[in-house]
Design a protein around this motif. Structure first.
Motif, PDB file in Angstrom:
ATOM      1  N   ALA A  30      25.821  30.167  52.798  1.00 32.64           N
ATOM      2  CA  ALA A  30      25.468  31.278  53.682  1.00 32.64           C
ATOM      3  C   ALA A  30      25.064  30.727  55.032  1.00 32.64           C
ATOM      4  N   ARG A  31      25.843  31.080  56.039  1.00 32.24           N
ATOM      5  CA  ARG A  31      25.507  30.698  57.408  1.00 32.24           C
ATOM      6  C   ARG A  31      26.005  31.794  58.346  1.00 32.24           C
ATOM      7  N   HIS A  32      25.519  31.753  59.572  1.00 32.64           N
ATOM      8  CA  HIS A  32      25.918  32.777  60.545  1.00 32.64           C
ATOM      9  C   HIS A  32      27.441  32.870  60.598  1.00 32.64           C
ATOM     10  N   GLY A  33      27.970  34.070  60.344  1.00 29.02           N
ATOM     11  CA  GLY A  33      29.391  34.318  60.469  1.00 29.02           C
ATOM     12  C   GLY A  33      30.240  33.971  59.268  1.00 29.02           C
ATOM     13  N   GLU A  34      29.653  33.426  58.206  1.00 31.06           N
ATOM     14  CA  GLU A  34      30.452  33.050  57.037  1.00 31.06           C
ATOM     15  C   GLU A  34      29.585  32.978  55.780  1.00 31.06           C
ATOM     16  N   LEU A  35      30.197  33.425  54.679  1.00 31.43           N
ATOM     17  CA  LEU A  35      29.498  33.369  53.398  1.00 31.43           C
ATOM     18  C   LEU A  35      30.528  33.162  52.291  1.00 31.43           C
ATOM     19  N   ALA A  36      30.170  32.329  51.317  1.00 32.18           N
ATOM     20  CA  ALA A  36      31.023  32.089  50.150  1.00 32.18           C
ATOM     21  C   ALA A  36      30.227  32.452  48.895  1.00 32.18           C
ATOM     22  N   ALA A  37      30.911  33.112  47.953  1.00 36.34           N
ATOM     23  CA  ALA A  37      30.273  33.528  46.708  1.00 36.34           C
ATOM     24  C   ALA A  37      31.310  33.535  45.588  1.00 36.34           C
ATOM     25  N   HIS A  38      30.841  33.679  44.358  1.00 35.77           N
ATOM     26  CA  HIS A  38      31.759  33.737  43.222  1.00 35.77           C
ATOM     27  C   HIS A  38      31.102  34.452  42.046  1.00 35.77           C
ATOM     28  N   PHE A  39      31.914  34.803  41.047  1.00 33.59           N
ATOM     29  CA  PHE A  39      31.423  35.133  39.713  1.00 33.59           C
ATOM     30  C   PHE A  39      32.382  34.540  38.698  1.00 33.59           C
ATOM     31  N   ASP A  40      31.855  34.284  37.513  1.00 34.28           N
ATOM     32  CA  ASP A  40      32.676  33.819  36.406  1.00 34.28           C
ATOM     33  C   ASP A  40      33.060  35.034  35.579  1.00 34.28           C
ATOM     34  N   VAL A  41      34.361  35.213  35.372  1.00 33.35           N
ATOM     35  CA  VAL A  41      34.888  36.400  34.701  1.00 33.35           C
ATOM     36  C   VAL A  41      34.316  36.508  33.289  1.00 33.35           C
ATOM     37  N   ALA A  42      33.802  37.704  32.986  1.00 33.04           N
ATOM     38  CA  ALA A  42      33.242  38.015  31.667  1.00 33.04           C
ATOM     39  C   ALA A  42      33.717  39.405  31.263  1.00 33.04           C
ATOM     40  N   ALA A  43      33.431  39.783  30.040  1.00 36.21           N
ATOM     41  CA  ALA A  43      33.903  41.072  29.513  1.00 36.21           C
ATOM     42  C   ALA A  43      33.473  42.240  30.394  1.00 36.21           C
ATOM     43  N   HIS A  44      32.278  42.185  30.968  1.00 39.21           N
ATOM     44  CA  HIS A  44      31.806  43.315  31.782  1.00 39.21           C
ATOM     45  C   HIS A  44      32.549  43.450  33.111  1.00 39.21           C
ATOM     46  N   HIS A  45      33.374  42.499  33.488  1.00 39.59           N
ATOM     47  CA  HIS A  45      34.192  42.602  34.701  1.00 39.59           C
ATOM     48  C   HIS A  45      35.538  43.278  34.449  1.00 39.59           C
ATOM     49  N   MET A  46      35.856  43.532  33.199  1.00 38.40           N
ATOM     50  CA  MET A  46      37.195  43.972  32.834  1.00 38.40           C
ATOM     51  C   MET A  46      37.295  45.490  32.715  1.00 38.40           C
ATOM     52  N   ALA A  47      38.509  45.983  32.983  1.00 38.49           N
ATOM     53  CA  ALA A  47      38.853  47.381  32.711  1.00 38.49           C
ATOM     54  C   ALA A  47      39.296  47.469  31.242  1.00 38.49           C
ATOM     55  N   PRO A  48      39.345  48.668  30.679  1.00 42.05           N
ATOM     56  CA  PRO A  48      39.771  48.809  29.284  1.00 42.05           C
ATOM     57  C   PRO A  48      41.176  48.262  29.005  1.00 42.05           C
ATOM     58  N   ASN A  49      41.999  48.113  30.039  1.00 37.83           N
ATOM     59  CA  ASN A  49      43.354  47.591  29.825  1.00 37.83           C
ATOM     60  C   ASN A  49      43.404  46.064  29.714  1.00 37.83           C
ATOM     61  N   GLY A  50      42.239  45.400  29.815  1.00 38.02           N
ATOM     62  CA  GLY A  50      42.184  43.954  29.666  1.00 38.02           C
ATOM     63  C   GLY A  50      42.335  43.162  30.945  1.00 38.02           C
ATOM     64  N   TYR A  51      42.439  43.855  32.070  1.00 37.99           N
ATOM     65  CA  TYR A  51      42.544  43.185  33.366  1.00 37.99           C
ATOM     66  C   TYR A  51      41.264  43.400  34.160  1.00 37.99           C
ATOM     67  N   LEU A  52      41.070  42.562  35.153  1.00 43.76           N
ATOM     68  CA  LEU A  52      39.890  42.648  36.006  1.00 43.76           C
ATOM     69  C   LEU A  52      39.795  44.034  36.631  1.00 43.76           C
ATOM     70  N   HIS A  53      38.632  44.652  36.531  1.00 44.61           N
ATOM     71  CA  HIS A  53      38.405  45.981  37.111  1.00 44.61           C
ATOM     72  C   HIS A  53      38.300  45.839  38.631  1.00 44.61           C
ATOM     73  N   ALA A  54      38.954  46.729  39.351  1.00 40.74           N
ATOM     74  CA  ALA A  54      38.931  46.702  40.815  1.00 40.74           C
ATOM     75  C   ALA A  54      37.500  46.746  41.358  1.00 40.74           C
ATOM     76  N   ALA A  55      36.625  47.475  40.696  1.00 38.13           N
ATOM     77  CA  ALA A  55      35.241  47.581  41.162  1.00 38.13           C
ATOM     78  C   ALA A  55      34.506  46.242  41.070  1.00 38.13           C
ATOM     79  N   SER A  56      34.918  45.386  40.147  1.00 40.25           N
ATOM     80  CA  SER A  56      34.305  44.054  40.063  1.00 40.25           C
ATOM     81  C   SER A  56      34.615  43.250  41.324  1.00 40.25           C
ATOM     82  N   ILE A  57      35.855  43.339  41.782  1.00 38.36           N
ATOM     83  CA  ILE A  57      36.240  42.644  43.012  1.00 38.36           C
ATOM     84  C   ILE A  57      35.486  43.229  44.203  1.00 38.36           C
ATOM     85  N   ILE A  58      35.421  44.552  44.280  1.00 42.11           N
ATOM     86  CA  ILE A  58      34.679  45.193  45.369  1.00 42.11           C
ATOM     87  C   ILE A  58      33.223  44.741  45.334  1.00 42.11           C
ATOM     88  N   GLY A  59      32.645  44.670  44.151  1.00 42.45           N
ATOM     89  CA  GLY A  59      31.260  44.216  44.035  1.00 42.45           C
ATOM     90  C   GLY A  59      31.064  42.832  44.633  1.00 42.45           C
TER      91      GLY A  59
END
Length: 139
Positions: A30-59
């Motif tokens: 985290a610095r002025h003008g730039e930030l890097a972050a991540h998450f490790d994919v888990a079951a709570h990130h997924m949609a019922p179809n087994g793919y990453l839920h769009a809201a997880s990416i937005i989050g």
């Protein structure tokens, strides 16, 4: 570099009990003008179809841009609020890590515009994101 580490640690600690923490978002840099972050994919990130839920990416990308805005507020500002956001999805992830790099495109006194890219563990861009933040000043 120490200041970046301190800011990242402060942001990670401050999010306890909030949506970013529930999503497992971790601020890496985290610095002025730039930030890097991540998450490790888990079951709570997924949609019922087994793919990453769009809201997880937005989050993830919205959190990165919002935290970047906090770190980059102009002098005298007290905060911000998001007034627009847009995402284009180009791929997905079913496991591994989803990473994000956000950067300030426009930093004015009353607005900021941020762009972010989310990538999967193979480094493939899976989402492009842009948001506009309204900068809040005391009345």
């Amino acid at each position: 570099m120490a200041q970046e580490t301190d800011r990242a640690a402060q942001l990670n600690a401050a999010q306890a009990g909030t949506l970013p923490a529930l999503l497992g978002v971790v601020v890496d840099e985290a610095r002025h003008g730039e930030l890097a972050a991540h998450f490790d994919v888990a079951a709570h990130h997924m949609a019922p179809n087994g793919y990453l839920h769009a809201a997880s990416i937005i989050g993830l990308v919205d959190t990165a841009c919002g935290y970047g805005c906090v770190v980059s507020l102009p002098q005298g500002a007290t905060g911000f609020t998001t007034i627009e956001l847009k995402a284009n999805y180009l791929g997905t992830a079913r496991d591994g890590r989803v990473s994000c790099r956000a950067r300030l495109v426009h930093g004015g006194r009353t607005t900021q515009v941020w762009d972010a890219e989310a990538t999967n563990g193979e480094g493939k861009v899976i989402a492009l994101f842009r948001c506009t933040q309204m900068i809040l000043h005391p009345r």
